[in-house]
Design a protein around this motif. Structure first.
Motif, short mmCIF file in Angstrom:
data_model
loop_
_atom_site.label_atom_id
_atom_site.label_comp_id
_atom_site.label_asym_id
_atom_site.label_seq_id
_atom_site.Cartn_x
_atom_site.Cartn_y
_atom_site.Cartn_z
N SER A 243 0.88 -1.36 -0.13
CA SER A 243 0.09 0.04 -0.31
C SER A 243 0.91 1.07 -0.14
O SER A 243 1.97 1.40 0.41
N PHE A 244 0.15 2.27 -0.47
CA PHE A 244 1.01 3.55 -0.54
C PHE A 244 -0.05 4.60 0.02
O PHE A 244 -1.10 4.38 0.02
N THR A 245 0.73 5.66 0.80
CA THR A 245 0.05 6.77 1.26
C THR A 245 -0.61 7.45 0.74
O THR A 245 0.02 8.13 -0.30
N PHE A 246 -1.74 7.68 0.81
CA PHE A 246 -2.49 8.78 -0.07
C PHE A 246 -3.51 9.36 0.68
O PHE A 246 -4.63 9.03 1.08
N THR B 162 -13.31 11.78 -6.99
CA THR B 162 -11.97 12.25 -7.93
C THR B 162 -11.50 10.87 -8.33
O THR B 162 -11.04 9.86 -7.56
N SER B 163 -11.10 10.68 -9.73
CA SER B 163 -10.52 9.37 -10.08
C SER B 163 -8.74 9.63 -10.14
O SER B 163 -8.55 10.57 -10.78
N PHE B 164 -8.29 8.29 -9.91
CA PHE B 164 -6.75 8.53 -10.15
C PHE B 164 -6.30 7.07 -10.66
O PHE B 164 -6.97 6.07 -10.64
N VAL B 165 -4.98 6.89 -11.18
CA VAL B 165 -4.42 5.64 -11.20
C VAL B 165 -3.03 5.97 -10.77
O VAL B 165 -2.46 6.87 -10.78
N ALA B 166 -2.60 4.80 -10.43
CA ALA B 166 -1.40 4.56 -9.70
C ALA B 166 -0.61 3.37 -10.53
O ALA B 166 -1.12 2.33 -10.77
N SER C 258 3.32 1.20 -11.36
CA SER C 258 4.65 0.55 -10.64
C SER C 258 5.00 -0.54 -11.58
O SER C 258 4.43 -1.24 -12.19
N ALA C 259 6.32 -0.35 -11.88
CA ALA C 259 7.09 -1.42 -12.75
C ALA C 259 7.07 -2.54 -11.46
O ALA C 259 7.32 -3.79 -11.98
N THR C 260 7.15 -2.55 -10.31
CA THR C 260 7.71 -3.55 -9.46
C THR C 260 6.46 -4.02 -8.38
O THR C 260 6.49 -5.15 -7.81
N GLY C 261 5.58 -3.05 -8.17
CA GLY C 261 4.47 -3.10 -7.08
C GLY C 261 5.08 -2.94 -5.65
O GLY C 261 4.39 -2.95 -4.67
N TRP D 89 5.02 3.46 -6.42
CA TRP D 89 4.04 3.85 -7.06
C TRP D 89 3.98 5.39 -7.42
O TRP D 89 4.60 6.20 -6.59
N THR D 90 3.64 5.46 -8.43
CA THR D 90 3.38 6.94 -8.86
C THR D 90 2.20 7.16 -9.31
O THR D 90 1.34 6.36 -9.99
#
Length: 617
Positions: free
Chosen positions: A135-138, A168-172, A174-177, A182-183
């Motif tokens: 997980s990433f902080t968002f 609001t909609s987003f995508v994240a 990553s090449a590795t997970g 994550w971007t």
């Protein structure tokens, strides 16, 4: 004179028991004991074959029972066997919360299994059997809705779409997970729950508020919002529910989007959205938890509350599993819903989720529904994912699926539904199959049910078949018929006497021993039904009512006993001179004694009654 025993009860005779060859004595009518040559004994075999026709085969009609049900493997025509072994091999639960409220997605992405829900993202690493929190902080909430892989020109990316608390909609991506890799990118001006697909080399996002966006580099987006997709919220009539790539009316591939009640085709270059030609309106079962998958073969599937819809380019049809040929509602209630769909060769796998009772994974082959896996009671199966690892599995492919808050897997066949052709395949310990009721109005034909013949493969002392039956639509009261531990078996009803019933259904239970690579295979089951009992001799007994009476049974009671035996139309036992015969009572004839008291139906209760019987072969 010596007495006889009928059905275990003693009777005295006025004259010796008489017998004759059956060919010298025409069959008598049951109601009047009159002879009628055309009513002679005849036999018929009712065969239950092709048990593997699937739940959708309407082989039994009556009382609403038009389905097969069970968890035995029925996918290979003409063979019933144990299903794949369900295995719990994952190290820990994916989340400590309810799967119904906090499980949105399960995907196999770049060699690892990802599980997503509100504010969590985990992946399972098969090589060391561990879960990793990635997980990433968002800020503002993380509600994942979809995931896929996408090649951006340099790397194969893992892409996850999600929305914040404010919609609001987003995508994240990553090449590795890994959690730190994550971007996060906003999806144009889109709002609502975002769904993903890849079309024409572009990553496409469609939201529940009707926004459509696409990108090549996952950074720069082209967005538009075209009618007739108004912003009516998640539960609105035109709110978006999913996206997939399909064939439009001109035969070209195009993105298709599904709403609660309509299907639309999208032209991303002209930035238009049009209702798909020929697709009917107002399909209300899509309303809750609809899930859309890309085209499978020539069809487009949408699953919703309790049913699955199959769309072609010109028609839409509801294919079940509730449409008169589906599941036993006592096992999986009609409140269940379709929560996931996967392709399996030319067929499809469907998750049928129910928060209480049993959930299941079903396979639809185009002609019938088959059970692949059944959950434990009150434990949901909600999502599933194929492992993509062709180098490891030449003949099987691993299917992961949620089971409550844990994950299970089964190894599934790649090329053949005959599991016995796969070396060292692992089978479940046991499985069962209920047949529908069959044989309407058998008793009106004077029919008796005598034997069940079976033929199978690889039966042993530990790989067995156990059979029970129910009659006359009385479920839950099965009677054991016995077990078979050989490739050819015969089971008899009532120790050879046979039974009579309006209708009959079976519960067939397969089981193996301790070796999980063995399974019994049932090829067919043949039920022998005779219109009347085949007879060898005819017997005639003149029963003395008065002499047969004792302290517990008066003449009237004895007369009633004989009437009951005759009225039941069942076979019974006759014991005379130390020998036991199976007989069928064909008629009762009373004699009139002018000096005696006349009883009911003309019988002289102080006189006698003649019982005519035929011996059953």
């Amino acid at each position: 004179m010596p007495n006889i025993l009928l059905d275990g009860k003693s009777y005295f005779l006025r004259s010796p028991l008489r017998w004759s060859n059956v060919s010298e004595w025409g069959t008598v009518l049951r109601t009047t004991a009159e002879q009628k040559r055309s009513d002679r004994t005849m036999a018929a075999d009712w065969v239950i074959e092709s048990l593997s026709g699937g739940l959708g085969q309407k082989r039994g009609v009556g009382n609403g029972e038009t389905f097969w049900w069970g968890d035995a493997w029925t996918l290979h025509p003409g063979k019933i066997m144990l299903p794949p072994l369900q295995q719990d091999a994952l190290a820990t639960s994916y989340t400590g919360t309810s799967e119904d409220t906090n499980l949105y997605m399960m995907k196999w992405l770049k060699g690892e299994l990802y599980i997503m829900g509100d504010d969590y993202l985990k992946k399972y690493k098969k090589s060391d059997n561990t879960w990793t929190d990635c997980s990433f902080t968002f800020t503002g909430g993380f509600h994942p809705r979809d995931a896929c892989t996408y090649w951006d020109g340099s790397n194969e990316l893992i892409v996850i779409s999600f929305d914040k608390d404010d919609g609001t909609s987003f995508v994240a991506h990553s090449a590795t997970g890994a959690a730190s890799s994550w971007t996060v990118v906003a999806v144009g001006s889109g709002t609502g729950r975002p769904f993903l697909t890849v079309f024409d080399g572009k990553l496409c996002v469609y939201t529940s508020q009707g926004y459509f966006s696409y990108t090549i580099d996952v950074t720069n987006w082209t967005s538009f919002r075209a009618t007739p997709l108004p912003s009516w919220g998640w539960y609105g009539e035109n709110s978006g529910r999913g996206i997939g790539v399909w064939i439009d009316a001109s035969g070209k591939r195009a993105p298709f989007v599904a709403t609660v009640s309509k299907v639309y085709v999208v032209d991303i270059y002209q930035q238009t959205v049009q209702e798909a030609a020929g697709i009917v309106d107002a399909i209300t079962p899509w309303e809750y938890n609809a899930s859309v998958f890309d085209a499978i073969g020539s069809y487009f599937y949408i699953g919703g509350q309790g049913t699955l819809w199959r769309l072609s380019t010109s028609t839409v049809s509801e294919i079940g599993p509730w449409q008169g040929d589906g599941l036993d509602p006592s096992v999986i209630p009609n409140t269940a819903r379709i929560t996931d769909i996967l392709p399996w060769g030319d067929d499809i796998l469907v998750c049928v989720y129910c928060p209480t009772g049993y959930s299941a994974i079903l396979c639809f082959t185009g002609s019938g529904w088959h059970v692949v896996a059944v959950s434990a009671n009150n434990t949901g199966i909600m999502k599933m994912a194929w492992e993509i690892d062709s180098a490891t599995y030449a003949t099987t492919r691993r299917l992961y699926y949620t089971h409550g808050v844990n994950v299970r897997y089964m190894d599934m066949p790649r090329h053949s539904y005959d599991l016995t052709t796969i070396s060292s395949f692992k089978y479940a310990p046991s499985a069962y199959l209920y047949t529908p009721y069959w044989g309407e109005n058998l008793s009106e034909l004077g029919a008796g049910i005598f034997k069940l013949y079976t033929r199978g493969l690889t039966f042993t002392a530990t790989e067995t078949l156990t059979v029970a039956y129910a009659i006359n639509y009385v479920d839950g009261t099965e009677t054991s018929l016995g077990s078979i531990a050989a490739n050819s078996g015969t089971l008899t009803y009532a120790s050879g006497v046979g039974i009579e019933a309006e209708t009959l259904r079976y519960k067939l239970t397969l089981a193996r021993g301790a070796t999980n690579t063995l399974t019994p295979v049932l090829l067919f089951a043949n039920t022998k039904v005779l219109k009347q009992a085949e007879s060898k001799f005819a017997w005639e007994a003149v029963i003395d009512l008065a002499r047969s009476a004792d302290t517990d049974r008066d003449a009237e009671t004895i007369r009633a006993e004989l009437e009951t035996l005759f009225g039941n139309k069942t076979n019974t036992t006759l014991r005379y001179a130390g020998k036991t015969k199976y007989v069928q009572i064909l008629g009762l004839v009373g004699t009139i004694d002018p000096g005696g008291e006349t009883g009911i139906d003309g019988y002289d209760i102080t006189g006698s009654v003649t019982v005519r019987m035929a011996e059953v072969v």
